[in-house]
Scaffold this motif. Structure first.
Motif, short mmCIF file in Angstrom:
data_model
loop_
_atom_site.label_atom_id
_atom_site.label_comp_id
_atom_site.label_asym_id
_atom_site.label_seq_id
_atom_site.Cartn_x
_atom_site.Cartn_y
_atom_site.Cartn_z
N ALA A 1 0.83 -1.21 0.00
CA ALA A 1 0.00 0.00 0.00
C ALA A 1 0.86 1.25 0.00
CB ALA A 1 -0.93 -0.01 1.21
N HIS A 2 1.95 1.23 0.79
CA HIS A 2 2.87 2.37 0.80
C HIS A 2 3.50 2.57 -0.57
CE1 HIS A 2 3.24 1.66 5.35
NE2 HIS A 2 2.64 2.82 5.19
N LYS A 3 3.90 1.47 -1.19
CA LYS A 3 4.54 1.57 -2.51
C LYS A 3 3.57 2.10 -3.56
CE LYS A 3 7.79 -2.19 -1.55
NZ LYS A 3 8.23 -3.55 -1.94
N GLN A 4 2.32 1.65 -3.50
CA GLN A 4 1.34 2.13 -4.46
C GLN A 4 1.05 3.61 -4.25
OE1 GLN A 4 0.01 0.49 -7.13
NE2 GLN A 4 -0.72 2.55 -7.62
N ALA A 5 0.98 4.03 -2.98
CA ALA A 5 0.75 5.44 -2.69
C ALA A 5 1.90 6.29 -3.21
CB ALA A 5 0.58 5.64 -1.19
N SER A 6 3.13 5.79 -3.09
CA SER A 6 4.29 6.52 -3.61
C SER A 6 4.21 6.65 -5.13
CB SER A 6 5.58 5.80 -3.21
OG SER A 6 5.77 5.82 -1.81
N ALA A 7 3.84 5.56 -5.79
CA ALA A 7 3.72 5.59 -7.25
C ALA A 7 2.63 6.57 -7.70
CB ALA A 7 3.41 4.19 -7.78
N ASP A 8 1.53 6.60 -6.96
CA ASP A 8 0.45 7.53 -7.30
C ASP A 8 0.91 8.98 -7.14
OD1 ASP A 8 -1.16 5.37 -7.79
OD2 ASP A 8 -2.20 5.45 -5.85
N ARG A 9 1.65 9.26 -6.07
CA ARG A 9 2.15 10.63 -5.87
C ARG A 9 3.12 11.02 -6.98
NH1 ARG A 9 1.98 9.19 -0.38
NH2 ARG A 9 4.09 8.35 -0.47
N ARG A 10 3.94 10.09 -7.41
CA ARG A 10 4.89 10.39 -8.48
C ARG A 10 4.16 10.75 -9.77
NH1 ARG A 10 9.11 5.78 -9.60
NH2 ARG A 10 7.14 4.66 -9.85
N GLU A 11 3.13 9.99 -10.11
CA GLU A 11 2.36 10.29 -11.31
C GLU A 11 1.64 11.63 -11.19
OE1 GLU A 11 2.45 8.73 -14.16
OE2 GLU A 11 3.96 7.41 -13.28
N THR A 12 1.10 11.90 -10.00
CA THR A 12 0.42 13.18 -9.79
C THR A 12 1.38 14.35 -9.95
OG1 THR A 12 -1.17 12.16 -8.28
CG2 THR A 12 -0.91 14.54 -8.13
N ASN A 13 2.58 14.20 -9.40
CA ASN A 13 3.58 15.27 -9.51
C ASN A 13 3.97 15.51 -10.96
OD1 ASN A 13 3.55 15.47 -6.74
ND2 ASN A 13 5.37 14.20 -6.44
N ARG A 14 4.13 14.43 -11.72
CA ARG A 14 4.49 14.57 -13.13
C ARG A 14 3.38 15.26 -13.92
NH1 ARG A 14 7.02 8.52 -14.28
NH2 ARG A 14 9.10 8.92 -13.40
N ALA A 15 2.13 14.88 -13.65
CA ALA A 15 1.01 15.49 -14.35
C ALA A 15 0.89 16.97 -14.00
CB ALA A 15 -0.28 14.76 -13.99
N ARG A 16 1.13 17.30 -12.73
CA ARG A 16 1.05 18.70 -12.32
C ARG A 16 2.12 19.53 -13.02
NH1 ARG A 16 1.97 18.09 -7.13
NH2 ARG A 16 -0.22 17.79 -6.57
N GLY A 17 3.32 18.97 -13.14
CA GLY A 17 4.39 19.69 -13.81
C GLY A 17 4.12 19.87 -15.30
N ALA A 18 3.55 18.85 -15.94
CA ALA A 18 3.28 18.93 -17.37
C ALA A 18 2.20 19.96 -17.69
CB ALA A 18 2.87 17.56 -17.90
N ARG B 1 7.39 8.37 0.11
CA ARG B 1 8.31 8.74 -0.96
C ARG B 1 7.60 9.56 -2.02
NH1 ARG B 1 10.85 3.72 -3.48
NH2 ARG B 1 12.30 5.28 -4.32
N PHE B 2 8.42 10.28 -2.82
CA PHE B 2 7.93 11.09 -3.94
C PHE B 2 6.97 12.19 -3.48
CE2 PHE B 2 8.72 6.81 -5.75
CZ PHE B 2 9.84 7.13 -6.50
N THR B 3 7.22 12.72 -2.29
CA THR B 3 6.46 13.87 -1.83
C THR B 3 7.17 15.14 -2.30
OG1 THR B 3 7.64 13.87 0.28
CG2 THR B 3 5.55 12.66 0.18
N VAL B 4 6.43 16.22 -2.40
CA VAL B 4 7.00 17.49 -2.83
C VAL B 4 7.53 18.23 -1.60
CG1 VAL B 4 6.53 19.70 -3.93
CG2 VAL B 4 5.44 17.62 -4.79
N ALA B 5 8.80 18.64 -1.64
CA ALA B 5 9.37 19.39 -0.52
C ALA B 5 8.68 20.75 -0.43
CB ALA B 5 10.87 19.58 -0.72
N PRO B 6 8.05 21.07 0.70
CA PRO B 6 7.32 22.33 0.80
C PRO B 6 8.26 23.53 0.85
CG PRO B 6 7.39 21.24 2.93
CD PRO B 6 7.99 20.28 1.94
N LYS B 7 7.80 24.64 0.28
CA LYS B 7 8.54 25.90 0.36
C LYS B 7 7.85 26.89 1.28
CE LYS B 7 10.26 25.40 -4.38
NZ LYS B 7 10.27 25.99 -5.74
N HIS B 8 6.56 26.66 1.52
CA HIS B 8 5.79 27.55 2.38
C HIS B 8 4.97 26.70 3.34
CE1 HIS B 8 6.82 30.68 -0.50
NE2 HIS B 8 6.40 29.88 -1.46
N ALA B 9 4.74 27.23 4.52
CA ALA B 9 3.94 26.52 5.52
C ALA B 9 3.06 27.52 6.23
CB ALA B 9 4.84 25.81 6.52
N ALA B 10 1.80 27.16 6.43
CA ALA B 10 0.86 28.02 7.14
C ALA B 10 -0.34 27.18 7.54
CB ALA B 10 0.42 29.19 6.26
#
Length: 329
Positions: free
Chosen positions: A5-22, A265-274
């Motif tokens: 489950a952890h591995k699948q969640a990491s893979a999903d985050r990676r795909e989401t990050n790629r789609a957001r960047g594209a 894994r494959f989380t986005v390092a935050p630049k802002h926090a509030a």
């Protein structure tokens, strides 16, 4: 150990990050703006989550070494330190960067600390994780204060010691704003005939928050918040039936140990926090606009045309001499 489950969640985050960047509509920008006068919480962790800064049986030596390196580089680059605490496998340091020197400050601090720590431990591998920088900023006084509380109470939150003041490693807990402490040059690493000073001093600078309070009142407010956070953690520990590790076990902790908790894994390092998502969205929107301007200027530069990069451009200004717009507010 990571489950499926952890591995699948990491893979999903990676795909989401790629789609957001594209979907951004411009070439990827790895640079980030560095503005003079900004406040940051610097976060850096050890490679493989190893306990390379475990206090061990001689915590005073480690605390003096880290204090010396931090003080020397803070003075060299004009960095104002508001709080700092070095855990066994990472550190948190809250600073203000008056002259936009955050990058060389971090590079020199982490470099000398890594080389010296390797020399002391007799190892040769990397000390720091290769993750993206995680230097978050806060937009309000209350949240900036809680950032300091988070830094100072980190050993309690991790279940290592019952009270923040008991942490044997390097910490600024108990330092009053304006207080100066002196650290001696570690003779086991630095050459006595070299150019490193025999002693350096670090002054804990008051952060630019709550201007209506004097230094003593702000310190009292901070210590009250630290105490409340510690008691909150105590209640949580009791509910979960957990105990604090304590100083004896902490002294036996080996630097080769690694954290046992599962890490996402494959989380986005935050630049802002509030606490307000709206504030974070505003800051992210500003970052996106800066990236668009940077990408457009870079395209002009590569095409051989005149280009003016947005305020906050660091690397190309310093090493390539590009034109940069005036400092952003």
């Amino acid at each position: 150990m990571a489950t499926s489950a952890h591995k699948q969640a990491s893979a999903d985050r990676r795909e989401t990050n790629r789609a957001r960047g594209a979907a951004r509509g411009y070439e990827r920008v790895r640079a980030r703006p560095i503005y003079a006068g900004r406040r940051y919480k610097i976060n850096r962790r050890c490679i493989g989550r190893m306990m390379l800064f475990a206090p061990g049986a001689h915590p005073a030596e480690l605390a003096n070494f880290i204090g010396y390196c931090l003080a020397h580089n803070a003075e060299r680059y004009g960095i104002q330190v508001h709080a700092s605490l070095w855990m066994s496998d990472h550190h948190h340091t809250d600073v203000t960067d008056p002259d936009a020197n955050l990058v060389p400050f971090k590079q020199q601090l982490h470099s000398v600390v890594a080389r010296a720590r390797n020399a002391r431990l007799g190892r040769f591998d990397s000390v720091w994780s290769g993750d993206d920088p995680c230097d978050t900023g806060r937009s309000s006084d209350d949240e900036s204060l809680m950032d300091l509380v988070y830094t100072l109470t980190n050993p309690v939150k991790a279940g290592l010691v019952k009270w923040s003041r008991l942490w044997p490693g390097f910490t600024t807990i108990g330092w009053r704003f304006g207080e100066t402490r002196t650290f001696r040059r570690p003779d086991w690493f630095f050459d006595a005939a070299g150019d490193m000073p025999e002693e350096v001093s670090l002054t804990l600078v008051r952060p630019p928050i709550f201007p209506e309070l004097d230094d003593d009142a702000l310190y009292a407010k901070l210590m009250e918040a630290v105490r409340e956070r510690e008691l909150e953690i105590h209640r949580s520990m009791r509910r979960r039936g957990r105990r604090f590790m304590g100083l004896r076990k902490l002294a036996r902790q080996r630097w080769s140990c690694v954290a046992k908790s599962v890490e996402e894994r494959f989380t986005v390092a935050p630049k802002h926090a509030a606490s307000s998502k709206g504030r974070v969205r505003v800051e992210i929107a500003r970052d996106r606009e800066w990236e668009r301007q940077y990408a457009a200027a870079r395209a002009l530069l590569l095409a051989g045309k005149p280009a003016v990069f947005p305020a906050g451009t660091y690397w190309l200004r310093r090493f390539a001499g590009v034109s940069v717009a005036g400092q952003a507010p």
